[in-house]
Design a protein around this motif. Structure first.
Motif, PDB file in Angstrom:
ATOM      1  N   ALA A 195       0.542  -1.542   0.291  1.00  0.00           N
ATOM      2  CA  ALA A 195       0.133   0.140   0.494  1.00  0.00           C
ATOM      3  C   ALA A 195       1.134   1.176  -0.037  1.00  0.00           C
ATOM      4  CB  ALA A 195      -0.839  -0.377   0.834  1.00  0.00           C
ATOM      5  N   THR A 205     -10.624  -2.365   8.014  1.00  0.00           N
ATOM      6  CA  THR A 205      -9.660  -3.379   7.683  1.00  0.00           C
ATOM      7  C   THR A 205      -9.531  -4.451   8.086  1.00  0.00           C
ATOM      8  OG1 THR A 205      -7.658  -2.977   9.932  1.00  0.00           O
ATOM      9  CG2 THR A 205      -8.133  -1.566   7.663  1.00  0.00           C
ATOM     10  N   PRO A 221      -8.244   2.397  -8.981  1.00  0.00           N
ATOM     11  CA  PRO A 221      -7.027   0.683  -8.721  1.00  0.00           C
ATOM     12  C   PRO A 221      -7.880  -0.178  -8.919  1.00  0.00           C
ATOM     13  CG  PRO A 221      -7.493   2.560  -7.331  1.00  0.00           C
ATOM     14  CD  PRO A 221      -8.148   3.033  -7.989  1.00  0.00           C
ATOM     15  N   MET A 239      -0.010  -1.049  -4.726  1.00  0.00           N
ATOM     16  CA  MET A 239      -1.527  -0.096  -4.381  1.00  0.00           C
ATOM     17  C   MET A 239      -1.511   1.541  -5.119  1.00  0.00           C
ATOM     18  SD  MET A 239      -3.059  -2.012  -1.342  1.00  0.00           S
ATOM     19  CE  MET A 239      -4.375  -1.889  -2.658  1.00  0.00           C
ATOM     20  N   LEU A 283      -3.119   3.118  -4.034  1.00  0.00           N
ATOM     21  CA  LEU A 283      -4.287   3.693  -2.506  1.00  0.00           C
ATOM     22  C   LEU A 283      -2.845   3.808  -1.534  1.00  0.00           C
ATOM     23  CD1 LEU A 283      -7.899   2.055  -2.960  1.00  0.00           C
ATOM     24  CD2 LEU A 283      -7.028   4.598  -2.665  1.00  0.00           C
ATOM     25  N   VAL A 284      -2.890   4.312  -0.609  1.00  0.00           N
ATOM     26  CA  VAL A 284      -3.782   5.278   0.032  1.00  0.00           C
ATOM     27  C   VAL A 284      -3.327   6.395  -0.369  1.00  0.00           C
ATOM     28  CG1 VAL A 284      -5.215   3.652   1.403  1.00  0.00           C
ATOM     29  CG2 VAL A 284      -3.466   4.852   2.155  1.00  0.00           C
ATOM     30  N   THR A 318     -13.639   7.542  -3.111  1.00  0.00           N
ATOM     31  CA  THR A 318     -13.958   6.524  -3.532  1.00  0.00           C
ATOM     32  C   THR A 318     -14.652   6.124  -3.932  1.00  0.00           C
ATOM     33  OG1 THR A 318     -14.979   4.526  -1.549  1.00  0.00           O
ATOM     34  CG2 THR A 318     -12.071   5.880  -1.495  1.00  0.00           C
ATOM     35  N   MET A 363      -8.978   0.295   0.017  1.00  0.00           N
ATOM     36  CA  MET A 363      -7.719  -0.051   0.066  1.00  0.00           C
ATOM     37  C   MET A 363      -8.171  -1.823   0.506  1.00  0.00           C
ATOM     38  SD  MET A 363      -4.296  -0.503   2.055  1.00  0.00           S
ATOM     39  CE  MET A 363      -5.703  -0.383   3.913  1.00  0.00           C
TER      40      MET A 363
END
Length: 451
Positions: free
Chosen positions: A43, A61, A190, A215, A217-218, A225, A247
């Motif tokens: 990330a 998460t 993404p 990635m 993101l973020v 988003t 993410m």
């Protein structure tokens, strides 16, 4: 064979202390009789404080938390403080003193983990953010002087910021296998990258695959988003929290897809952050407010999440306090892939720990940080889990001073400080103190399209 400029050859002669862990591949474990597929997810701009499995109640998460519950979570993984320095270190297994030349550039002579696994018989794919070629938004002296994805060992790719900048979220400009494609505003960058990853995984082949997913993101801009309840672009903190959730959603999409295809029992999945959280973001972690430290050499800028899962191989719900440096991913991947690793790698494998073995943990980590060598001087330090010694002599006890506000002047005033200082001073002396001045860039354009 890896080729270095003269300064790097001299630096490579520096020796490590005997206490450091070995770099060679460990012998195959009974638990790992065949080479796994490997997915490395990284990330962009997020520290350890933004994950439920690390104690956060602010961010959502669940998928990464599930990876931690079914695998191993590391509490002392350290990146470089900024994106390009971290990527160069991660992909080559070398500290920045040996091969870092300019922001947005990966030297073309570098032997990356893409080359390593491709030569070991893996199909290779990269998706997400590149920032290693010198896109057209950078100073002329750096444009097109770095490395393209195909030159870095990747068979296929879907990447933002290769030779051009463009948008990354809504209406993204992505380079897909050497061709730039402008997508409409209704498409989300993404999502497109993950769709390409899933298609790559689904390709029929008797070869194992390696997916490198740095990635998008973020990273800022902190914008809504596709799942955000509000479209207000001014709500940076809320949008960042939404971006963290998205993410996590994309990570879960990849993990679930691997399981649905019956590949979970032979796929190693690693999740890590590339550096600390961006400065405008403030996060609550166990009643402590942590301001994003991206770009700083403090824990807020370099301490990142590392979660690894491989059902039946990596022990479940295991927390590991061993030190992990970004250079360590290279030899760790080499060990799982049974690849022939270059002798000059700085990284030290943590593969034994992932197999449930004690391994030989690092006693210290060396950081050489100079993201803009054309206009700045480097910052150097050596650290372990508690103590930190900078090249200028500043010495800190991070257990009591994580923000590094109060250097220890009298070593006798703190129990254990003298012994820790002696150890780290010897380690710092063993490492290169000088890095690149400026890269002598090769002439001529690089090849854009994949072979």
């Amino acid at each position: 064979m890896r080729i270095f400029a003269s300064f790097a050859i001299l630096c490579a002669l520096a020796t490590s202390l005997p206490a450091q862990a070995p770099t060679e591949k460990p012998a195959a474990s009974p638990k790992q009789e065949k080479r796994p597929n490997i997915i490395l997810i990284m990330a962009d701009d997020i520290g350890y404080e933004c994950f439920g499995c690390y104690g956060s109640k602010q961010y959502y998460t669940p998928n990464i938390d599930k990876m931690a519950a079914t695998g191993m979570r590391f509490t002392h993984c350290y990146s470089q403080p900024l994106c390009t320095p971290s990527r160069v270190k991660l992909m080559t297994g070398l500290n920045n003193a040996r091969n870092y030349s300019a922001f947005s550039v990966l030297n073309r002579d570098q032997y990356t983990f893409g080359h390593l696994l491709k030569e070991a018989g893996y199909r290779t794919m990269a998706a997400g953010k590149w920032q290693l070629y010198g896109a057209d938004n950078y100073a002329k002296q750096f444009r097109a002087k770095g490395t393209l994805p195909g030159e870095a060992g990747f068979d296929e790719w879907c990447l933002w910021q290769v030779d051009k900048l463009g948008g990354r979220y809504d209406s993204p400009l992505l380079n897909i296998n050497g061709e730039n494609r402008q997508f409409p505003k209704t498409d989300y960058g993404p999502d497109i990258c993950v769709d390409h990853i899933l298609k790559f995984i689904d390709q029929k082949s008797d070869q194992p695959f390696f997916v490198y997913y740095p990635m998008i993101l973020v990273h800022d801009p902190f914008v809504p988003t596709p799942d955000s309840k509000t479209r207000d672009r001014k709500l940076k903190q809320q949008n960042f929290e939404d971006m963290v959730a998205y993410m996590d959603k994309l990570v879960g999409k990849i993990v679930d897809h691997v399981a649905e295809k019956g590949l979970a029992e032979n796929t190693l999945i690693m999740f890590v952050g590339d550096n600390g959280t961006n400065a405008p973001i403030v996060s609550d972690l166990e009643d402590v407010k942590i301001k994003g430290g991206k770009g700083k050499t403090t824990d807020a800028g370099m301490r990142v999440p590392l979660v690894v899962t491989w059902p039946g191989v990596v022990p479940a719900d295991k927390v590991c306090g061993d030190l992990v440096d970004f250079s360590d991913f290279y030899p760790t991947l080499a060990g799982f892939a049974a690849a022939n690793m270059p002798a000059e790698v700085d990284g030290h494998t943590f593969r034994p720990q992932l197999l449930g073995q004690p391994g030989t943990p690092r006693e210290w980590i060396y950081c050489y940080y100079n993201p803009r060598p054309e206009r700045a001087k480097p910052t150097r330090f050596v650290r372990d889990q508690r103590w930190k010694l900078y090249g200028d002599g500043s010495f800190y006890d991070l257990e009591d001073d994580v923000l590094e506000k109060y250097p220890i002047e009298d070593l006798s005033s703190v129990a254990g400080a003298q012994a820790a200082h002696d150890k780290l001073a010897a380690a710092l002396k063993s490492q290169p103190s000088q890095g690149a001045t400026l890269l002598q860039f090769p002439s001529g354009p690089a090849k854009m399209t994949k072979e």
